[in-house]
Scaffold this motif. Structure first.
Motif, short mmCIF file in Angstrom:
data_model
loop_
_atom_site.label_atom_id
_atom_site.label_comp_id
_atom_site.label_asym_id
_atom_site.label_seq_id
_atom_site.Cartn_x
_atom_site.Cartn_y
_atom_site.Cartn_z
N UNK A 1 52.64 69.24 45.14
CA UNK A 1 51.79 70.43 45.05
C UNK A 1 52.08 71.39 46.20
N UNK A 2 52.34 70.84 47.38
CA UNK A 2 52.62 71.67 48.54
C UNK A 2 53.92 72.44 48.36
N UNK A 3 54.96 71.79 47.82
CA UNK A 3 56.22 72.48 47.57
C UNK A 3 56.02 73.62 46.57
N UNK A 4 55.21 73.37 45.55
CA UNK A 4 54.96 74.41 44.55
C UNK A 4 54.28 75.62 45.19
N UNK A 5 53.29 75.36 46.04
CA UNK A 5 52.58 76.45 46.72
C UNK A 5 53.52 77.20 47.64
N UNK A 6 54.29 76.46 48.45
CA UNK A 6 55.18 77.09 49.41
C UNK A 6 56.28 77.88 48.70
N UNK A 7 56.79 77.34 47.61
CA UNK A 7 57.86 78.04 46.88
C UNK A 7 57.35 79.37 46.35
N UNK A 8 56.13 79.37 45.84
CA UNK A 8 55.55 80.61 45.33
C UNK A 8 55.40 81.64 46.45
N UNK A 9 54.87 81.22 47.59
CA UNK A 9 54.65 82.13 48.71
C UNK A 9 55.97 82.68 49.23
N UNK A 10 56.96 81.81 49.40
CA UNK A 10 58.25 82.25 49.92
C UNK A 10 58.94 83.21 48.95
N UNK A 11 58.78 82.96 47.65
CA UNK A 11 59.37 83.86 46.66
C UNK A 11 58.69 85.23 46.72
N UNK A 12 57.36 85.23 46.89
CA UNK A 12 56.64 86.49 47.01
C UNK A 12 57.10 87.26 48.24
N UNK A 13 57.29 86.54 49.35
CA UNK A 13 57.73 87.20 50.57
C UNK A 13 59.15 87.74 50.42
N UNK A 14 59.99 86.95 49.74
CA UNK A 14 61.37 87.39 49.55
C UNK A 14 61.42 88.65 48.68
N UNK A 15 60.58 88.66 47.65
CA UNK A 15 60.55 89.83 46.77
C UNK A 15 60.00 91.04 47.51
N UNK A 16 58.95 90.81 48.32
CA UNK A 16 58.38 91.91 49.10
C UNK A 16 59.41 92.46 50.09
N UNK A 17 60.22 91.55 50.67
CA UNK A 17 61.26 92.01 51.60
C UNK A 17 62.32 92.84 50.92
N UNK A 18 62.68 92.49 49.69
CA UNK A 18 63.68 93.29 48.96
C UNK A 18 63.11 94.64 48.54
N UNK A 19 61.78 94.64 48.30
CA UNK A 19 61.17 95.88 47.85
C UNK A 19 61.02 96.86 48.98
#
Length: 376
Positions: A358-376
């Motif tokens: 569950x922790x990996x799923x949460x962290x993966x979602x957050x890191x993906x959001x941050x990565x997308x925000x950084x590209x934007x």
């Protein structure tokens, strides 16, 4: 031969920041009974008794004593307890001791609160007369007028009146000598420690104007007036005095909010504060003072290390909403996605695979959001 010290009472964690509390003439440390227990939650509170008051030996001072002599006894007490630097709050004569310490020993005083006190006590004459009266007749007669001098009409604290009646007359008179000789008005501007003045709005002994005079002269000082309080405000209006002292001495709350914003980000903290209600206000203050003002500011561990520990604890207890917030905080504290992954992998061994999943799923979602925000 062991040196005699002021009688004192210590409360609160030995590792907490020390806070010394000084009494007024005629009272003991019992003056602080309704305030000290609450202050001891965050401080190592040390209440002391004047010579000849409470449990202190009357022989600690004699005729012609000065406030400087009393301040020296306070420093002797602090030294005996291994207290190098301390916050200080004092009432009336105890407040005068605090002013003397802040002026002459600023390296020892981290913060000062002066309550129902003054930089002078209306000249030497009345105090010399009171000293002579007490040396001649004792304290029984003077104690009869204690309620009128100390409290608003209809209010009393019998234990404090008993303290007055039971004080040693010679030591009391010597304290009067100290008040007679005290006048720091010309040197108030030299006080550099953070200073709070608390005035009882109905105090006939040291009216608010006396505290205002100090506040106007001490750089950066603040003044609080307490309605419905006479000369012994901590006994008569303990809640108001406690609120003022907490705000003044809890530098951890201000520092904690700074650290909280640095770690969690302004957006998160702004949202939390926007959602704050009277019901949750004390909890938010608790978080700022203790979690962020004391734990996260402790330099023993780096913020990176604290992030790793926090991630592990949140996984162990299944707090995945909090985990998402602290994954973002971990990135802000310098952890790479690979390091965060390594921490979560470690939790799989010690917290269990389902929790880590569950922790990996949460962290993966957050890191993906941050990565997308950084590209934007």
């Amino acid at each position: 031969m062991t040196e005699k010290l002021l009688n004192h009472r210590a409360e609160g964690p030995a590792s907490a920041p020390p806070l010394l509390l000084g009494p007024s003439l005629g009272t003991s440390g019992a003056l602080w009974d309704k305030v000290a227990p609450e202050l001891s939650i965050a401080h190592r509170v040390i209440r002391w008794d004047l010579p000849g008051h409470g449990g202190s030996d009357p022989g600690l001072i004699g005729p012609g004593a000065t406030v400087g002599d009393l301040a020296g006894l306070v420093l002797d007490l602090a030294d005996s307890l291994g207290v190098e630097r301390f916050a200080y709050a004092g009432v009336s004569l105890g407040g005068a001791v605090g002013l003397h310490l802040a002026l002459h020993h600023p390296e020892r005083v981290s913060s000062l609160a002066v309550i129902c006190s003054s930089a002078h006590f209306d000249g030497a004459g009345p105090w010399q007369e009171r000293a002579a009266l007490v040396r001649r007749e004792g304290l029984a007669g003077l104690a009869e007028s204690a309620n009128a001098r100390w409290f608003t009409p209809g209010f009393t604290v019998p234990e404090l009146v008993a303290d007055h009646r039971d004080a040693d007359p010679e030591a009391y008179a010597a304290c009067c000598d100290a008040l007679a000789a005290f006048d720091l008005r010309e040197r108030l501007a030299e006080i550099s420690v953070p200073t709070l003045l608390v005035a009882g709005r109905e105090d006939p002994a040291t009216p608010p104007a006396h505290l205002r005079e100090i506040a106007d002269a001490v750089p950066g000082a603040a003044l609080v007036e307490v309605p419905g309080a006479s000369h012994l405000a901590p006994a008569e209006r303990p809640e108001a005095v406690l609120t003022a002292l907490r705000a003044h001495f809890a530098g951890g709350a201000k520092r904690g909010m700074e650290v909280r914003r640095q770690v969690l980000g302004d957006a998160h903290v702004d949202r939390a504060q926007a959602r704050q209600t009277p019901f949750t206000a004390r909890f938010q203050d608790f978080i700022s003072r203790y979690a962020w003002g004391e734990i996260w500011t402790d330099p023993t561990l780096s913020r990176r290390e604290r992030s790793m520990i926090t991630l592990t604890a949140l996984v162990a207890h299944g707090h995945y909403d909090e985990l998402a917030m602290h994954v973002r905080a971990a990135r802000r504290n310098g952890l790479t996605p690979e390091e965060i992954g390594a921490v979560l992998l470690q939790t799989a061994v010690y917290c269990g695979v389902p929790a880590a999943n569950s922790a990996f799923a949460t962290a993966q979602r957050v890191l993906a959001e941050e990565d997308e925000a950084g590209r934007g």
